[in-house]
Design a protein around this motif. Structure first.
Motif, PDB file in Angstrom:
ATOM      1  N   ALA A   1      18.099  20.743  79.043  1.00 47.57           N
ATOM      2  CA  ALA A   1      18.530  21.843  79.911  1.00 47.57           C
ATOM      3  C   ALA A   1      19.544  22.741  79.209  1.00 47.57           C
TER       4      ALA A   1
ATOM      5  N   ARG B   1      17.878  24.873  76.406  1.00 56.17           N
ATOM      6  CA  ARG B   1      17.147  25.986  77.002  1.00 56.17           C
ATOM      7  C   ARG B   1      18.096  27.075  77.493  1.00 56.17           C
ATOM      8  N   ARG B   2      19.313  26.680  77.859  1.00 57.48           N
ATOM      9  CA  ARG B   2      20.283  27.670  78.344  1.00 57.48           C
ATOM     10  C   ARG B   2      20.891  28.453  77.185  1.00 57.48           C
TER      11      ARG B   2
ATOM     12  N   GLY C   1      13.449  22.482  81.916  1.00 62.63           N
ATOM     13  CA  GLY C   1      12.907  23.568  81.109  1.00 62.63           C
ATOM     14  C   GLY C   1      12.063  23.150  79.932  1.00 62.63           C
TER      15      GLY C   1
ATOM     16  N   LEU D   1       7.855  33.912  85.902  1.00 64.77           N
ATOM     17  CA  LEU D   1       8.770  32.774  86.051  1.00 64.77           C
ATOM     18  C   LEU D   1       9.914  33.124  86.998  1.00 64.77           C
ATOM     19  N   THR D   2      10.430  34.342  86.866  1.00 64.20           N
ATOM     20  CA  THR D   2      11.538  34.775  87.717  1.00 64.20           C
ATOM     21  C   THR D   2      11.101  34.897  89.170  1.00 64.20           C
TER      22      THR D   2
ATOM     23  N   GLN E   1      10.380  31.666  90.738  1.00 60.87           N
ATOM     24  CA  GLN E   1      11.579  30.813  90.707  1.00 60.87           C
ATOM     25  C   GLN E   1      11.259  29.452  90.102  1.00 60.87           C
TER      26      GLN E   1
ATOM     27  N   ARG F   1      11.136  27.317  86.125  1.00 61.23           N
ATOM     28  CA  ARG F   1      11.888  27.359  84.879  1.00 61.23           C
ATOM     29  C   ARG F   1      11.023  27.403  83.633  1.00 61.23           C
ATOM     30  N   ASN F   2       9.753  27.042  83.742  1.00 63.60           N
ATOM     31  CA  ASN F   2       8.935  26.990  82.542  1.00 63.60           C
ATOM     32  C   ASN F   2       7.458  27.170  82.877  1.00 63.60           C
TER      33      ASN F   2
ATOM     34  N   GLN G   1       5.639  24.447  85.142  1.00 65.99           N
ATOM     35  CA  GLN G   1       5.811  24.631  86.582  1.00 65.99           C
ATOM     36  C   GLN G   1       4.986  25.814  87.072  1.00 65.99           C
TER      37      GLN G   1
END
Length: 218
Positions: A67, A70-71, A97, A194-195, A198, A200-201, A204
């Motif tokens: 995580a 990825r950030r 992520g 993705l946005t 909602q 993360r990758n 998903q």
């Protein structure tokens, strides 16, 4: 050349994985970490294309490290490479992520295929892990499908088209070729998807595509 960060606290495991990767002339290990915090530091220092991260490591476990990588280094795709295939680890990795989840007991060819896939912007799950994910999704299928269709309906027609191709496992370059656009345009669409969903990758997002019936394989 695909540049790789290898993070595992067992020296012999790192040596074995490095030997497998060395068989592919397009892959290069640029850094190795023995714990989660070092993995984050090296991801920042080297900006690799792909980070292979074990789950159980000292100082910071692989899920938390995934995580954070990825950030702080969003252009680095993460593959969790582990002995453990418990559902909570798979869910934690994807939620953090990760673009891939591979088992150390798997075929070495899966490792090479997975690295190339995530470096190209796709997602990759080992067959055993994919089966577990699909099995989890089979429960309460109708309710999940209804929610997924609502979420997909909020996308533009072009975004839904791109989402469907993500759901089929295509990389950004493959989607660009299929839609006759440049790869940068596809990257922009995927980021927007993705946005808006909602998530993360891509894994998903692909799940949403399958549940919404966009791939024709649900």
């Amino acid at each position: 050349m695909i540049r790789i960060l290898l993070a595992d606290d067992e020296t012999m495991i790192r040596a074995g994985v490095r030997a497998i990767l060395a068989a592919d002339p397009d892959l290069e290990v640029v850094a190795e970490a023995g714990d989660g915090r070092q993995a984050i530091e090296l991801a920042l220092a080297h900006r690799p294309d792909v980070a292979l991260v074990d789950i159980r490591m000292p100082r910071l476990d692989g899920l938390a490290a995934t995580a954070e990588i990825r950030r702080v280094a969003p252009d680095t795709a993460v593959i969790v490479l582990t002995t453990f295939s418990e559902d909570e680890y798979i869910a934690g990795a994807l939620a953090g992520g990760a673009s891939g989840f591979l088992l150390k007991a798997g075929d070495p060819r899966e490792l090479l295929a997975g690295v190339h896939a995530v470096a190209a912007g796709a997602a990759y799950l080992s067959p055993r892990v994919a089966h577990r994910v699909i099995s989890q999704l089979s429960g309460d299928r109708l309710a999940r499908a209804a929610v997924a269709r609502d979420r997909a309906a909020a996308l533009s027609p072009r975004e839904r088209q791109v989402l469907a191709l993500v759901g089929e496992g295509l990389s950004n370059a493959e989607i660009a070729s299929r839609l006759h656009v440049v790869e940068g345009t596809v990257k922009a669409y995927v980021s927007a998807i993705l946005t808006r969903l909602q998530v993360r990758n891509r894994v998903q997002a692909a799940i949403v595509a399958h549940e919404a019936g966009l791939t024709g394989t649900s």
